[in-house]
Design an enzyme around this catalytic site. Sequence first.
Site, PDB file in Angstrom:
ATOM      1  N   GLU B  49      10.409  10.020  -3.400  1.00  0.00           N
ATOM      2  CA  GLU B  49       9.438  10.181  -2.473  1.00  0.00           C
ATOM      3  C   GLU B  49      10.125  11.280  -1.459  1.00  0.00           C
ATOM      4  O   GLU B  49      11.104  11.296  -0.891  1.00  0.00           O
ATOM      5  CB  GLU B  49       8.938   8.958  -1.851  1.00  0.00           C
ATOM      6  CG  GLU B  49       8.033   8.428  -2.471  1.00  0.00           C
ATOM      7  CD  GLU B  49       7.311   7.071  -1.684  1.00  0.00           C
ATOM      8  OE1 GLU B  49       6.582   6.531  -2.300  1.00  0.00           O
ATOM      9  OE2 GLU B  49       7.660   6.861  -0.534  1.00  0.00           O
ATOM     10  N   ASP B  60       5.616   6.638  11.751  1.00  0.00           N
ATOM     11  CA  ASP B  60       6.941   6.678  11.359  1.00  0.00           C
ATOM     12  C   ASP B  60       7.728   5.982  12.619  1.00  0.00           C
ATOM     13  O   ASP B  60       7.343   6.530  13.935  1.00  0.00           O
ATOM     14  CB  ASP B  60       7.507   8.226  10.983  1.00  0.00           C
ATOM     15  CG  ASP B  60       7.046   8.458   9.545  1.00  0.00           C
ATOM     16  OD1 ASP B  60       7.453   7.381   8.566  1.00  0.00           O
ATOM     17  OD2 ASP B  60       6.564   9.141   9.235  1.00  0.00           O
ATOM     18  N   TYR B 175       1.241   1.638  -3.083  1.00  0.00           N
ATOM     19  CA  TYR B 175       2.420   1.373  -2.154  1.00  0.00           C
ATOM     20  C   TYR B 175       1.895   0.477  -1.082  1.00  0.00           C
ATOM     21  O   TYR B 175       1.127   0.656  -0.031  1.00  0.00           O
ATOM     22  CB  TYR B 175       2.544   2.683  -1.293  1.00  0.00           C
ATOM     23  CG  TYR B 175       4.085   2.649  -0.351  1.00  0.00           C
ATOM     24  CD1 TYR B 175       4.126   1.802   0.446  1.00  0.00           C
ATOM     25  CD2 TYR B 175       4.804   3.910  -0.567  1.00  0.00           C
ATOM     26  CE1 TYR B 175       5.309   1.816   1.213  1.00  0.00           C
ATOM     27  CE2 TYR B 175       5.993   3.885   0.065  1.00  0.00           C
ATOM     28  CZ  TYR B 175       6.186   2.994   1.292  1.00  0.00           C
ATOM     29  OH  TYR B 175       7.022   2.988   1.896  1.00  0.00           O
TER      30      TYR B 175
END
Lengths: 404, 265
Positions: B49, B60, B175
């Site tokens: 990734e 994040d 995911y």
Amino acid sequence: MADNKLSYQQPDQTGHYGQFGGIFVAETLIPALDELRVEFEKAMRDPDFLAEYRHELKHYVGRPSPLYHAQRLSDAMGGAQIYLKREDLNHTGAHKVNNTIGQALLARRMGKKRVIAETGAGQHGVASATVAARYGLECVVYMGAEDVKRQAPNVFRMKLLGASVVPVESGSKTLKDAMNEAMRDWVTNVDSTYYIIGTCAGPHPYPQLVRDFQSVIGEECKVQCGEQIGRQPDAVVACVGGGSNAIGIFYPYIDVPGVRLIGVEAGGLGIETGKHAAPLTTHARPGVLHGQRVNLMQDENGQIVDTHSISAGLDYPGVGPEHCYLSEIKRAEYVAANDDEALVAFNDLCRYEGIIPALESSHAVAHACKLAKTMSRDQVIVVNLSGRGDKDIPTIARLSGIEL
Amino acid sequence: MSRIQETFSRLQAAKRRALIPFITAGDPRPEVTVELMHALVKGGADVIELGVPFSDPMADGPVIQRAAERALAHGTSLRQVIEMVAAFRRDDAKTPVVFMGYANPVEAMGYEAFSKAASAAGVDGVLTVDLPPEEAGERVAVLKQYGIDPIFLLAPTTPVARMQAVAKLASGYVYYVSLKGVTGAANLDVADVAKHLDELRRHISLPIGVGFGISDAASAAAVAKVADAVVIGSRVVREVEQGEAGLAGRLTTFLSDVRSAMDRA
């Protein structure tokens, strides 16, 4: 509130305003936004909720805010009559509280005990801290480290009200970074926490929700214009960062023909210098930030660029999706006022009317003065005076070389 | 068959789980990214990734935020990241590369132009953090047209109806975000993950990768018992943050340890 019968119907079912708006967030937040949308729609149909909201606006905020004829300022400009919608007289000193009361009542209704907020100038942070104290909720406010420095009085005010203020050190350390950090908190504490977004931006349903809570400004204004002037104004002028005070006063006027709606963005050091915060004035390319698709100040690689404004509250690279839409369909016009023009307007309003406006609102006053000179004495401009300027006194003093 | 499908079929046949490390392209500087990608493969990466840096990485945590800042300080752009993959492909035709990032850089380039260039360079999948199924429709159709798998996130908060919506759009793998929070948070509950994966498997037939909060060989091994793939991001990026000296070797060593722990699991 939402009871006006407009032929204008935005957003659509999926939260889009034409090509703008939407729900661009990570998966974890989607169910929370769904829950919020459902609760919001229920609340707006619940007479008890609406009655409590109106009661709070009247007895806690002090609404309706006056519509004031700025006679001496109008005479000095020598053109149209300038009226001020005095949102600066609200409890906490700005329009922001109209929205935070609505959202805090929603949070309570949804059983959330903790609220978070982002803030630029600190006005929304103060309004959030205030209602959190009022309803007994824990409150955390995210504020860019740069803004913490620029707006020290508001930081202290939030702390007095019992909120924690978290300085955000990432990125440009301003409003957009505070919003990033608030989103990160929300995604981590999504079960316990309600995120009070301060402007008509972010993922659906926020832009709609903030608009509906702020539209009390325009609704009052319509009644007051009828009573005091005998007609509606020729133009309504408001400053635009994210655009919540502007959408609040514009929204009830969208279907009223003959009323120009003018949003004033931050021209900063001048549009030509690139150091500004004026995505609509400069027709910035649409892009995706903070959960929404809007006109966005970005470089050719899609990175968000640093903005500049003398007023922290306008220092934002995007603008709410409904403003993008109103601009695209040409129902509203968007222009910019530079830092120095805002400062002249700030001083004019102090000296002619005995009113110290927020630097944000001074941008709207600056454009209204410019516009008034091109209009006749029997014409009318209403300016949304969105906040008072006490918080800006240290900035103004510093610019004048005075140590307080 | 796409490179991602091929990889998962091969692993399934060997009863192994995929190891998917993440690095931010351009971190610590654009010139070394391709070398680091090869080092990851050497350490046992099955899929890479590759983070596309964005100025406002809302999902994040601090580690990957700093990585994006370092990459952007060197002017790393989406077009450059695509070129890095083309360079990587000169020596590796086999390992799938998935872009992970935010919508705006792709919006700015345009989905058509992006998909065409990315496909030609050998990009296999794209995971756009802030592009949920609600907004994905036409955008994902363009990716698929160019043979790129759209990778979607699923969260602990995702209800069944949404799992089904994702199942319709996704290809390659999905995911699963193992916790409520941002990347690099540290409170992974493997039992809870296992429970959610059982539910997900009732609605989604694609391989399921698990990421967020996997910080060492032990947690990777634990997750490998229940998931088809293990994604490690912040922990790898922290290695990058330690400095360039011996970096490629350190990445290979770290991943090898994780790889053997997973294979023992």
